[in-house]
Write an enzyme that holds these catalytic residues in place. Structure first.
Site, PDB file in Angstrom:
ATOM      1  N   SER A 262      23.075  42.561  19.743  1.00  0.00           N
ATOM      2  CA  SER A 262      21.784  42.060  20.227  1.00  0.00           C
ATOM      3  C   SER A 262      20.751  42.082  19.101  1.00  0.00           C
ATOM      4  O   SER A 262      20.975  42.681  18.045  1.00  0.00           O
ATOM      5  CB  SER A 262      21.276  42.935  21.381  1.00  0.00           C
ATOM      6  OG  SER A 262      20.885  44.208  20.873  1.00  0.00           O
ATOM      7  N   LYS A 263      19.618  41.455  19.370  1.00  0.00           N
ATOM      8  CA  LYS A 263      18.510  41.446  18.412  1.00  0.00           C
ATOM      9  C   LYS A 263      18.057  42.879  18.119  1.00  0.00           C
ATOM     10  O   LYS A 263      17.704  43.218  16.994  1.00  0.00           O
ATOM     11  CB  LYS A 263      17.360  40.624  19.000  1.00  0.00           C
ATOM     12  CG  LYS A 263      16.131  40.572  18.131  1.00  0.00           C
ATOM     13  CD  LYS A 263      15.027  39.788  18.803  1.00  0.00           C
ATOM     14  CE  LYS A 263      13.716  39.890  18.051  1.00  0.00           C
ATOM     15  NZ  LYS A 263      13.165  41.219  17.935  1.00  0.00           N
TER      16      LYS A 263
END
Length: 505
Positions: A262-263
């Site tokens: 994920s970011k």
């Protein structure tokens, strides 16, 4: 493969393109080109509530930067457009109604409050509410209501959805090109919504209709779409169409721990998860990108190709055309691929060493311009030739070779203490006098002259070379010292030696 291979990458413009999406696009592209087929870009923007301004352009620019060229798509119209779903919305209703006529779908009039009440009722009894064969004939839909009641509701413009009618007690046998044969029990499936009364299809209907009309032969997508596979397979069957071949790609996993990359992982560990920098139009938050962090697209593509696939050989470095030749869908792994930021840097370093010096020099010139440092293109190119082997990013050439452009304003204290002793200033003054007399200031001639002088004086090389390097560089780093002196020139070399004497003496 007899029929023409046609694949598509179909992102939603709801934000920046994640590198997992770039990898999906890459595998589709490689598969298409391997089989002399077409790679189509389709923008799935039916969900207008989640549409983000600038996201579509970002997707297209990202693919262009990576070198993943689509054959058809927005701005590259082919025979199967338009390529934005929002521009195709008028065609979906007739397909939804076709499914109703063939008894594969039905109108459902249940309100959100009614469905909520059913869910709560089931929860209180320790059950889960699923809208399917189990209860659909007791709910508000065209299976439980008479034809007249249905007509009345439609004429009165009551809100409705069109749901797919999942069969009861059937075992579906579906082949996935990566995962092999799969068996799915239809009794466990819910009756998914295909069409809403606002005239917009859901993803499921639009996706199938578009893939059919665009003659997509292979659907290569992320494994998050596996739960939709049974419905999509049954939709093809309901329409009486031949289904494409399906292949579901493994997830890209976090570098540490479990779950999808994920970011947040990138923010925490300091690496990008987007191909290009993204500025969120609502919050103004800026997320870094591989391009802006100085990565070459070749390095990013090579890294992504190996996240879930391997060629079955020892070769690790592949240009895009080599990947096309080597790529086989059968060699894509079933299991998730752990992301390794250090491996990406390793690929980057390889491509930096391989890179043509001129474009690297242009990037270094851009860094210098931002710092308001003037230098000729020829000079910058010479610096790149000298420093490229030591660098991973173009910015490293600046950080490791700043002294080619600016004189040091301070000196590393540890090195200064070690190399600048009593008598050093006098030796450096003698070196200045020697260099003033030196006509040929090329590196080889300088080396011969300084070496001869040191030997004639009978002092250790370290007593001259260490303070000499400190004076020119400010630290004990950089390439051959005579090369540095020759590059910056006689006047600048003498000036830096004088400054060191004044500062450290």
């Amino acid at each position: 493969m007899s029929a023409k291979v046609r694949v598509r990458f179909a992102p939603s413009p709801t934000g920046p393109l994640h590198i997992g999406g770039v990898r999906t696009a890459l595998y589709n592209y490689l598969f298409a080109k391997k089989h002399k087929g077409d790679f189509v870009l389709r923008i799935e923007d039916t969900d207008q509530n989640r549409y983000v301004e600038g996201a579509e352009n970002y997707i297209i620019e990202s693919l262009e930067w990576c070198g993943i060229a689509f054959d058809e798509g927005p701005g590259k119209e082919g025979d199967y457009g338009p390529y934005r779903q929002s521009e195709r919305k008028d065609m979906y209703r007739k397909y939804a109604e076709q499914l109703i006529k063939s008894d594969h779908a039905y109108y459902a009039f249940d309100t959100a409050d009614e469905l909520d009440a059913h869910r709560k009722d089931h929860e209180e009894r320790g059950k889960t509410f699923i809208y399917n064969w189990h209860n659909r004939e007791k709910l508000q839909n065209s299976l439980s209501l008479s034809e007249d009641e249905v007509r009345e509701k439609l004429d009165a413009d009551e809100n409705y959805v069109i749901r797919f009618k999942s069969p009861k007690d059937e075992k579906l046998h579906i082949k996935d090109e990566i995962r092999g044969d799969m068996e799915i029990d239809t009794s466990t499936l819910d009756d998914k919504v295909l069409f809403k009364s606002d005239g917009m299809p859901t993803y499921h209907l639009a996706n199938i209709v578009d893939d059919h009309l665009m003659q997509i032969s292979h659907v290569i997508r992320g494994e998050e779409w596996l739960p939709s596979l049974a419905l999509h397979f049954m939709l093809y069957r309901g329409f009486g169409w031949d289904a494409p071949k399906f292949a579901h790609l493994p997830l890209i996993l976090k570098p540490q721990g479990k779950g999808k990359l994920s970011k947040r992982d990138g923010d925490k560990l300091g690496f990008p998860v987007f191909p290009l920098e993204w500025k969120d139009p609502s919050s103004g938050e800026i997320s870094t990108g591989y391009r802006e962090d100085g990565y070459f697209p070749e390095a990013v593509i090579n890294m992504l190709a190996f996240l879930g696939w391997n060629p079955g050989t020892e070769q690790e470095f592949f240009k895009l055309d080599e990947l096309v030749k080597a790529f086989e869908i059968s060699r894509v792994h079933k299991g998730g691929a752990k992301f390794d930021p250090e491996k990406t840097k390793w690929f980057q370093q390889h491509y930096m060493h391989e890179a043509d010096e001129k474009p690297v020099a242009e990037k270094l010139e851009y860094i210098l311009q931002k710092k308001e440092i003037k230098a000729s293109s020829a000079y910058v190119l010479e610096v790149v030739k000298l420093m490229k082997e030591r660098a991973v990013f173009v910015n490293d050439i600046w950080e490791q070779g700043y002294f080619f452009f600016v004189a040091p304003t301070s000196y590393d204290p540890k090195n200064a203490k070690k190399s600048w002793k009593e008598g050093t200033s006098e030796i450096m003054q003698e070196l200045i006098d020697l260099l003033k007399e030196q006509q040929d200031f090329e590196a080889e001639a300088l080396q011969v002259r300084v070496k001869t002088w040191i030997e004639e004086k009978g002092i250790g090389f370290g007593k001259v070379m260490q303070p000499f390097r400190l004076a020119l560089v400010g630290a004990m780093q950089g390439p051959d010292l005579y090369v540095i002196a020759a590059m910056i020139g006689k006047e600048e070399t003498i000036s830096r030696l004088q400054n060191a004497i004044n500062t450290l003496g």
